[in-house]
Design an enzyme around this catalytic site. Sequence first.
Site, PDB file in Angstrom:
ATOM      1  N   SER A  29      63.641  64.262   2.381  1.00 51.28           N
ATOM      2  CA  SER A  29      64.738  64.420   1.186  1.00 51.28           C
ATOM      3  C   SER A  29      65.881  65.901   1.930  1.00 51.28           C
ATOM      4  O   SER A  29      67.149  65.464   2.423  1.00 51.28           O
ATOM      5  CB  SER A  29      64.459  65.792   0.004  1.00 51.28           C
ATOM      6  OG  SER A  29      64.397  64.988  -1.121  1.00 51.28           O
ATOM      7  N   GLU A  50      84.355  61.455  -3.633  1.00 51.38           N
ATOM      8  CA  GLU A  50      83.308  59.993  -3.252  1.00 51.38           C
ATOM      9  C   GLU A  50      81.842  60.565  -3.130  1.00 51.38           C
ATOM     10  O   GLU A  50      80.714  59.959  -3.757  1.00 51.38           O
ATOM     11  CB  GLU A  50      83.380  58.829  -1.949  1.00 51.38           C
ATOM     12  CG  GLU A  50      84.265  58.054  -1.875  1.00 51.38           C
ATOM     13  CD  GLU A  50      84.637  57.887  -0.399  1.00 51.38           C
ATOM     14  OE1 GLU A  50      84.005  56.512  -0.276  1.00 51.38           O
ATOM     15  OE2 GLU A  50      84.497  58.340   0.209  1.00 51.38           O
ATOM     16  N   ASP A  87      60.643  54.997  -4.961  1.00 54.23           N
ATOM     17  CA  ASP A  87      61.426  56.769  -5.025  1.00 54.23           C
ATOM     18  C   ASP A  87      61.580  56.072  -6.234  1.00 54.23           C
ATOM     19  O   ASP A  87      63.121  55.542  -6.106  1.00 54.23           O
ATOM     20  CB  ASP A  87      61.833  56.098  -3.927  1.00 54.23           C
ATOM     21  CG  ASP A  87      62.476  58.217  -3.729  1.00 54.23           C
ATOM     22  OD1 ASP A  87      62.544  58.479  -4.732  1.00 54.23           O
ATOM     23  OD2 ASP A  87      62.961  58.801  -2.958  1.00 54.23           O
ATOM     24  N   HIS A 115      59.059  58.557  -3.690  1.00 56.20           N
ATOM     25  CA  HIS A 115      59.239  60.182  -2.652  1.00 56.20           C
ATOM     26  C   HIS A 115      58.074  61.078  -1.570  1.00 56.20           C
ATOM     27  O   HIS A 115      58.881  61.070  -0.612  1.00 56.20           O
ATOM     28  CB  HIS A 115      59.921  61.145  -3.827  1.00 56.20           C
ATOM     29  CG  HIS A 115      61.254  61.785  -3.398  1.00 56.20           C
ATOM     30  ND1 HIS A 115      62.751  61.364  -2.557  1.00 56.20           N
ATOM     31  CD2 HIS A 115      61.227  63.136  -3.210  1.00 56.20           C
ATOM     32  CE1 HIS A 115      62.903  62.326  -2.360  1.00 56.20           C
ATOM     33  NE2 HIS A 115      62.373  63.451  -2.300  1.00 56.20           N
TER      34      HIS A 115
END
Length: 291
Positions: free
Chosen positions: A138, A220, A243, A271
């Site tokens: 993560s 972006e 996830d 996750h």
Amino acid sequence: MWSCLGGMAWFSVGKSLLGCRGAAQRAGTLTMSACSSASSGRQHVNGVDLFYEQTGRGKHAVLLLPGALGSTRTDFGPQLRSLNKESFTVVGWDPRGYGRSRPPHRDFPPDFFERDAKDAVDLMKALGFHKFSLLGWSDGGITALIAAAKNPDLIHKMVVWGSNAFVSQEDLRLYNMVRDVSKWSARMRQPMEEVYGAHLFAKTWEGWVDAIAQFAQRPEGSICMELLPLISCPTLIIHGEKDPMVPSFHAQHLLKHIKGSRLHVMPEGKHNLHLRYADEFNRLVEDFLEE
């Protein structure tokens, strides 16, 4: 669970690895285990004292990078406990302001991922490791991407999961859904409240949500998109197909822009796939690192 907040350890709190402790000195304050090759301590790096845990005796050094608000104990119990100790020397750490790397309290300047990446690399160098691999979950995966791009001569291999190189409008929606921790279940809040206390946890978490949301204002939504082509180490991207907070387009983006990378999808993974399916994850990682 969700992107960048891998540290949310309501899934699993890493159990203590350092039973039957004895005292010793190395690299600052250190605790050595008399019954295993495990140690823990604090190392002064870049003006702060960083807490770390180390286990195993293998020649291949591996650094575990936790998620937002995460720590070695909350995020990587099964890895510190079970990764092959003959093949690997495994180091887990608490980034500055997280877990037991306090004081200082955590803050979130615009370059907090770059700061964590520098801290992580400098910690490993201070501990005497001149080449090592990265396992980043993560937020820790984002940190690993930056560290690998900026230190190609130091990083042997890299595994990232639950990570993203940019923030989309969909991500913002998901982050805002979890901003108010008072709406979480007690079971979800408990592990972090045990580490930080209820007030500091809520305050730090809001700080993280605000900080990650600011990336959406960049071109972006880039966190580190421009660095991906600079990554030269063999890279394994793992994605949990279930996830709920990291859309699969993030894994696909990493695969497309990291030269020579590969993607492994875990059909039942969410996750916290490295905690929920620790045995499968550990085998996958060991096989990749030993290739």
